[in-house]
Design an enzyme around this catalytic site. Structure first.
Site, PDB file in Angstrom:
ATOM      1  N   ASN A 154       0.806  -1.238   0.000  1.00  0.00           N
ATOM      2  CA  ASN A 154       0.000   0.000   0.000  1.00  0.00           C
ATOM      3  C   ASN A 154       0.832   1.279   0.000  1.00  0.00           C
ATOM      4  OD1 ASN A 154       0.528  -0.787   2.719  1.00  0.00           O
ATOM      5  ND2 ASN A 154      -0.936   0.743   3.394  1.00  0.00           N
ATOM      6  N   GLU A 253       3.371  -4.761  12.340  1.00  0.00           N
ATOM      7  CA  GLU A 253       2.469  -3.625  12.092  1.00  0.00           C
ATOM      8  C   GLU A 253       1.370  -4.170  11.185  1.00  0.00           C
ATOM      9  OE1 GLU A 253       5.331  -0.724  10.627  1.00  0.00           O
ATOM     10  OE2 GLU A 253       5.631   0.008  12.653  1.00  0.00           O
ATOM     11  N   CYS A 287      -3.286   1.571   6.261  1.00  0.00           N
ATOM     12  CA  CYS A 287      -3.704   0.884   7.490  1.00  0.00           C
ATOM     13  C   CYS A 287      -4.362   1.849   8.477  1.00  0.00           C
ATOM     14  CB  CYS A 287      -2.499   0.238   8.147  1.00  0.00           C
ATOM     15  SG  CYS A 287      -1.167   1.423   8.449  1.00  0.00           S
ATOM     16  N   GLU A 466       7.397   0.652  16.589  1.00  0.00           N
ATOM     17  CA  GLU A 466       8.590   1.100  15.875  1.00  0.00           C
ATOM     18  C   GLU A 466       8.525   2.621  15.789  1.00  0.00           C
ATOM     19  OE1 GLU A 466       9.997  -1.154  12.536  1.00  0.00           O
ATOM     20  OE2 GLU A 466       8.988  -2.963  13.207  1.00  0.00           O
TER      21      GLU A 466
END
Ligand code: NAD
Length: 485
Positions: A154, A253, A287, A466
């Protein structure tokens, strides 16, 4: 003439006999061929990475590693237009987005972690011993070793470099795989590494599919030390099971089903603009995108009609056209997935406020993978369309009456990545934000990122954080040394 996307292993470009097509989602045309790595190439890459750790790369000082990262950043800058074109052709996103977000962020990721690692600190404690003497306890930061980095389609180069940069900064040897849908910018980055003479084997890029293919071979290799992964929650769960027996480190993630809450005191125009962006940026394929919008009942009708008007004004167009707001879905498979939710929403009783279908252009785009930006209302909170991540240009808008109700309904999710709150009441902003069950909360904004801050989600949205010092911690092994003095 189509390009051939090859692996980069131990500073050599390597082809595989097995290949598949690189497709432009704007019109479904074939733009290249991608080599698919198998267990043999994965093993070569692991051996090259081990050799790098034992050789020149392993002997680099922190300052030398930081310099290498700066040189990678400069190399991307030098080939800026090629990176923009690679991103645009693989994804169909606008040239504007690739020029202002994706490629600049990739450069920033390398520069940021080059600076960050120079300032990384460790701890030191003086300890009193039983015999009245002293001991010195201090920590040293070492690389984890061979890090496997797997990224999605993405935001291809942005997310790829988000993992590769800190892993290299901490001295790891990296074996990275971009998504099979978007290999071109990672291939270019390998070419940049080769061009600047990056230490052989420290940075390796493999191409191929995920399950039963390259990705699976990478995570199953016995001689890797950690996996950092961005992608779907189900893939994360599978990776976790795969590496569990060897107890490897993971950083995940994953997906989201993010909520936006618009309180009655919000700046109405700002909230509309914010939700428009948070729903439709990158055609809803981020996301962090909002799929569940909760609006106070007193402004619900006004909000729905204003968002509808602005959604219908979005331009679905070609990447080069400056007027374009929205591009296609990444692939035919993903278009089919999004359309299946458009169908399911109707079955679950949604009112389709706008969209819900495939646009017709009367040109080559009709062979591409487009869907129309869409809004629904009227679904119950337990509808599958409100619980499962769709990852397309669509949101559902529901009305709420009280603050507690809004918080409870926003938190009622298997995911927990990001929440956006829109209010002019400062007390409310601070009261509500910590109660949100998500790793990120934005107030009166969305997607405002500072690379020093922790990034990640809870529940099905991920494991670990992160960004900033959190990346330093994940990508390094801390050893405590106790010296009796
Ligand atoms: P995906 O999980 O299908 O694929 C991601 C990567 O994993 C690809 O490179 C793929 O080849 C690889 N892969 C797939 N199966 C594998 C396996 N069994 N073993 C090893 N590797 C495997 O995800 P996607 O469709 O590419 O990306 C979309 C998803 O990513 C969405 O769920 C989105 O929310 C999530 N995402 C999360 C973040 C975040 O920061 N939380 C950011 C971007 C995207």
């Amino acid at each position: 003439m189509t390009k051939l996307i090859q692996h980069y292993i131990g500073d050599r470009f390597i082809q595989s006999a097995k290949r598949f097509a690189n497709i432009n989602p704007v019109d479904g045309s074939i733009i290249g061929e991608i080599c698919e790595a198998g267990t043999e190439e994965v093993d070569l890459a692991v051996k090259a990475a081990r050799a790098a750790l034992a050789g020149e790369w392993g002997r680099c000082s922190v300052a030398q590693r930081a310099d290498w990262l700066q040189r990678l950043a400069a190399g991307i800058e030098q080939h800026f237009d090629a990176f923009v074109q690679a991103e645009v052709r693989d994804t169909g996103r606008t040239v504007h987005q690739a020029r202002t977000l994706d490629v600049p962020r990739a450069i920033a990721n390398f520069r940021f972690f080059a600076d960050m690692v120079r300032h990384a600190h460790t701890e030191c404690f003086e300890t009193t011993t039983a015999d009245g003497g002293r001991a010195l306890n201090y920590t040293v930061r070492k690389p984890l070793g061979v890090v496997v980095a797997i990224s999605p389609w993405n935001l291809p180069i942005l997310l790829f470099s988000w993992k590769v940069a800190p892993a290299l900064a901490l001295g790891n040897a990296v074996i990275a795989k971009p998504s099979e849908e978007t290999p071109s910018s990672a291939f270019l980055l390998a070419q940049v590494a080769h061009e600047i003479g990056f230490p052989a084997g420290a940075f390796n890029v493999l191409h191929g599919l995920g399950g039963n293919s390259t990705g699976q071979a990478m995570i199953s290799h016995a001689d890797i030390d950690a996996v950092t992964f961005t992608g779907a929650s189900s893939t994360g769960a599978h990776i976790m099971k795969t590496v569990a027996d060897d107890v490897r480190d993971v950083s995940f993630e994953l997906g989201g089903k993010n909520a936006a809450i618009i309180f009655e005191d919000a700046d109405f125009e700002a909230a509309i603009k914010g939700v428009l962006a948070s729903t439709f940026t990158n055609s809803g394929q981020v996301c962090l995108c909002t799929e569940r919008v909760l609006v106070h009942r007193s402004i619900f009708d006004r909000f729905v009609s204003a968002l509808k008007a602005q959604t219908e004004a979005l331009v679905l167009g070609l990447p080069e056209d400056p007027a374009t707001d929205i591009g296609p879905m990444i692939s035919q498979k993903h278009q089919a997935k999004v359309l299946s939710y458009f169908q399911l929403a109707r079955e679950e009783g949604a009112t389709v406020v706008t969209g819900g279908d495939v646009p017709s252009f009367g040109d080559a785009r009709d062979q591409g993978f487009w869907v129309r930006p869409s809004i629904w209302t009227g679904l119950p909170d337990d509808a599958r369309c409100l619980r499962e991540e769709i990852f397309g240009p669509v949101c559902h808008i529901a009305a709420f009456d009280t603050e507690d109700e809004a918080i409870d309904r926003a938190n009622d999710s298997d995911y927990g990545l990001a929440t956006a709150i829109w209010t002019r009441d400062v007390s409310r902003a601070h009261r509500v934000s910590p109660r949100m069950r998500s790793g990120l909360v934005w107030v009166n904004t969305w997607y405002l990122r500072d690379l020093r801050t922790p990034f990640g989600g809870v529940r099905r949205s991920g494991i670990g954080r992160e960004g900033g010092r959190y990346s330093l911690d994940f990508y390094s092994e801390i050893t405590n040394i106790c010296v009796k003095v």
